[in-house]
Design a protein around this motif. Sequence first.
Motif, PDB file in Angstrom:
ATOM      1  N   PRO A  76      -2.360   2.162  -2.142  1.00  0.00           N
ATOM      2  CA  PRO A  76      -3.604   3.272  -1.563  1.00  0.00           C
ATOM      3  C   PRO A  76      -4.872   2.766  -2.214  1.00  0.00           C
ATOM      4  O   PRO A  76      -4.928   2.247  -3.307  1.00  0.00           O
ATOM      5  CB  PRO A  76      -3.151   4.508  -1.724  1.00  0.00           C
ATOM      6  CG  PRO A  76      -1.723   4.348  -2.115  1.00  0.00           C
ATOM      7  CD  PRO A  76      -1.245   3.192  -2.753  1.00  0.00           C
ATOM      8  N   ALA A  77      -5.984   2.937  -1.296  1.00  0.00           N
ATOM      9  CA  ALA A  77      -7.221   2.798  -2.033  1.00  0.00           C
ATOM     10  C   ALA A  77      -7.668   4.028  -2.654  1.00  0.00           C
ATOM     11  O   ALA A  77      -7.162   5.202  -2.755  1.00  0.00           O
ATOM     12  CB  ALA A  77      -8.372   2.632  -0.699  1.00  0.00           C
ATOM     13  N   HIS A  86      -3.673   0.872   1.415  1.00  0.00           N
ATOM     14  CA  HIS A  86      -5.451   0.793   1.753  1.00  0.00           C
ATOM     15  C   HIS A  86      -5.942   2.249   2.182  1.00  0.00           C
ATOM     16  O   HIS A  86      -6.956   1.963   2.880  1.00  0.00           O
ATOM     17  CB  HIS A  86      -5.788  -0.408   2.663  1.00  0.00           C
ATOM     18  CG  HIS A  86      -5.166  -1.765   2.427  1.00  0.00           C
ATOM     19  ND1 HIS A  86      -5.936  -2.498   1.512  1.00  0.00           N
ATOM     20  CD2 HIS A  86      -3.943  -2.475   2.365  1.00  0.00           C
ATOM     21  CE1 HIS A  86      -5.322  -3.617   1.114  1.00  0.00           C
ATOM     22  NE2 HIS A  86      -3.992  -3.629   1.771  1.00  0.00           N
ATOM     23  N   GLY A  87      -5.167   3.051   2.291  1.00  0.00           N
ATOM     24  CA  GLY A  87      -5.847   4.456   2.883  1.00  0.00           C
ATOM     25  C   GLY A  87      -6.324   5.439   1.644  1.00  0.00           C
ATOM     26  O   GLY A  87      -5.928   5.196   0.782  1.00  0.00           O
ATOM     27  N   VAL A  98      -9.463   1.250   3.860  1.00  0.00           N
ATOM     28  CA  VAL A  98     -10.231   0.415   3.091  1.00  0.00           C
ATOM     29  C   VAL A  98      -9.551  -1.145   3.230  1.00  0.00           C
ATOM     30  O   VAL A  98      -8.630  -1.324   2.651  1.00  0.00           O
ATOM     31  CB  VAL A  98     -10.639   0.692   1.697  1.00  0.00           C
ATOM     32  CG1 VAL A  98     -11.472  -0.005   0.929  1.00  0.00           C
ATOM     33  CG2 VAL A  98     -10.941   2.219   1.552  1.00  0.00           C
ATOM     34  N   LEU A  99     -10.165  -1.808   3.932  1.00  0.00           N
ATOM     35  CA  LEU A  99      -9.702  -3.174   4.348  1.00  0.00           C
ATOM     36  C   LEU A  99      -9.830  -4.030   3.206  1.00  0.00           C
ATOM     37  O   LEU A  99      -8.704  -5.046   3.098  1.00  0.00           O
ATOM     38  CB  LEU A  99     -10.183  -3.666   5.858  1.00  0.00           C
ATOM     39  CG  LEU A  99     -10.009  -2.932   6.896  1.00  0.00           C
ATOM     40  CD1 LEU A  99     -10.702  -3.923   8.139  1.00  0.00           C
ATOM     41  CD2 LEU A  99      -8.293  -2.956   7.088  1.00  0.00           C
ATOM     42  N   GLY A 100     -10.779  -4.285   2.575  1.00  0.00           N
ATOM     43  CA  GLY A 100     -10.841  -5.087   1.332  1.00  0.00           C
ATOM     44  C   GLY A 100     -10.961  -6.579   1.863  1.00  0.00           C
ATOM     45  O   GLY A 100     -11.901  -6.970   2.433  1.00  0.00           O
ATOM     46  N   THR A 101     -10.173  -7.337   1.412  1.00  0.00           N
ATOM     47  CA  THR A 101      -9.789  -8.658   1.808  1.00  0.00           C
ATOM     48  C   THR A 101      -9.611  -9.233   3.133  1.00  0.00           C
ATOM     49  O   THR A 101      -9.311 -10.296   3.487  1.00  0.00           O
ATOM     50  CB  THR A 101      -9.023  -9.547   0.662  1.00  0.00           C
ATOM     51  OG1 THR A 101      -7.749  -8.951   0.665  1.00  0.00           O
ATOM     52  CG2 THR A 101      -9.683  -9.264  -0.868  1.00  0.00           C
ATOM     53  N   ALA A 124      -4.932  -6.538  10.901  1.00  0.00           N
ATOM     54  CA  ALA A 124      -4.647  -5.470   9.859  1.00  0.00           C
ATOM     55  C   ALA A 124      -3.229  -4.654  10.352  1.00  0.00           C
ATOM     56  O   ALA A 124      -2.294  -4.378   9.219  1.00  0.00           O
ATOM     57  CB  ALA A 124      -5.760  -4.484   9.665  1.00  0.00           C
ATOM     58  N   PRO A 125      -3.057  -4.373  11.367  1.00  0.00           N
ATOM     59  CA  PRO A 125      -1.832  -3.467  11.669  1.00  0.00           C
ATOM     60  C   PRO A 125      -0.451  -4.242  11.385  1.00  0.00           C
ATOM     61  O   PRO A 125       0.350  -3.507  10.690  1.00  0.00           O
ATOM     62  CB  PRO A 125      -1.921  -3.537  13.356  1.00  0.00           C
ATOM     63  CG  PRO A 125      -3.424  -3.461  13.657  1.00  0.00           C
ATOM     64  CD  PRO A 125      -3.930  -4.372  12.503  1.00  0.00           C
TER      65      PRO A 125
END
Length: 290
Positions: A117-118, A156-157, A184-187, A194-195
């Motif tokens: 998680p972000a 990433h959430g 937060v997609l980051g890289t 993403a999905p």
Amino acid sequence: MAVPGWYPDPSRPNGGYRWFDGTRWTRHTTTDPHRPAPASAHPARARRSWLVVLVAVVLAAALVGGLLLVVGLRTSGPSVSAPRPTVSAWDEVTTPPPTPTPDAGPTTPSEAEACEPATGGSLPAASDPGRVHGGPLSFPRIPGWGAPTSSVRFPHGRASRVTTLRMVEEELPWQSSAEVGELVLGTIADPAQAPELLLQCVLSSSFYTSVDVAVAESTVRPVTVDGARAYQLDARITFEHPRLRTTGSVVRIVVVDADVDGYWFSAVPQERVDLVAAVEEAAAGLRLED
């Protein structure tokens, strides 16, 4: 999904709660379901492991002493160095390392952290009590489901809220869930990818700790959420467990490409067509909040 926590104790029908660690019931009980998680789920095993190690050390010392005595009693012939015995004790607490896969490369820190998680972020105000608010998104509450609570599990959430419904027909603590939050997609440069990446993270994380899962179906298509570009994944995953009636989940992940990216995640048993329909209706009410 099996979630660690305090649940009604199946051995005490008149009251009380027992800690479920995501895989099995532990010895820890309480009358307060809001009590923090126990510090250790297997202290008895740890003590037993130390006892095994102590016995092994004593046996090793005896064996070495016997070998030295034999060598000392020898009065003729060439000197021979006795081999040093190796003794190891079985550790019931530490899980043995898995056998390495020949084709698998080394795991780098970036790979190990790719599904976490972000950090940071703050929960949005719940301006409408009839909706579940998380990150830049909200959706209408699902009748009969639990009150929204903060969530820090989705890859990433952050700034997320979830609503759940416990599956009382299951022997394991299993639940349906729907949540939204900031993503937060980051890289991950392309939101369209993403999905599928997030699905792989979900399947390898704490969402499914008690079963081995396989993806039976999975599709991704572009959609719009409140006028914003989004990408929706619908998947059906399958699994088997002797203490579960359900044999799979219907999963949906929606990535919303907005000024602040957001996500929707839901998972319900594939046999519960009523819950699938309820989640579909809630997802149709997704909207961006100011």
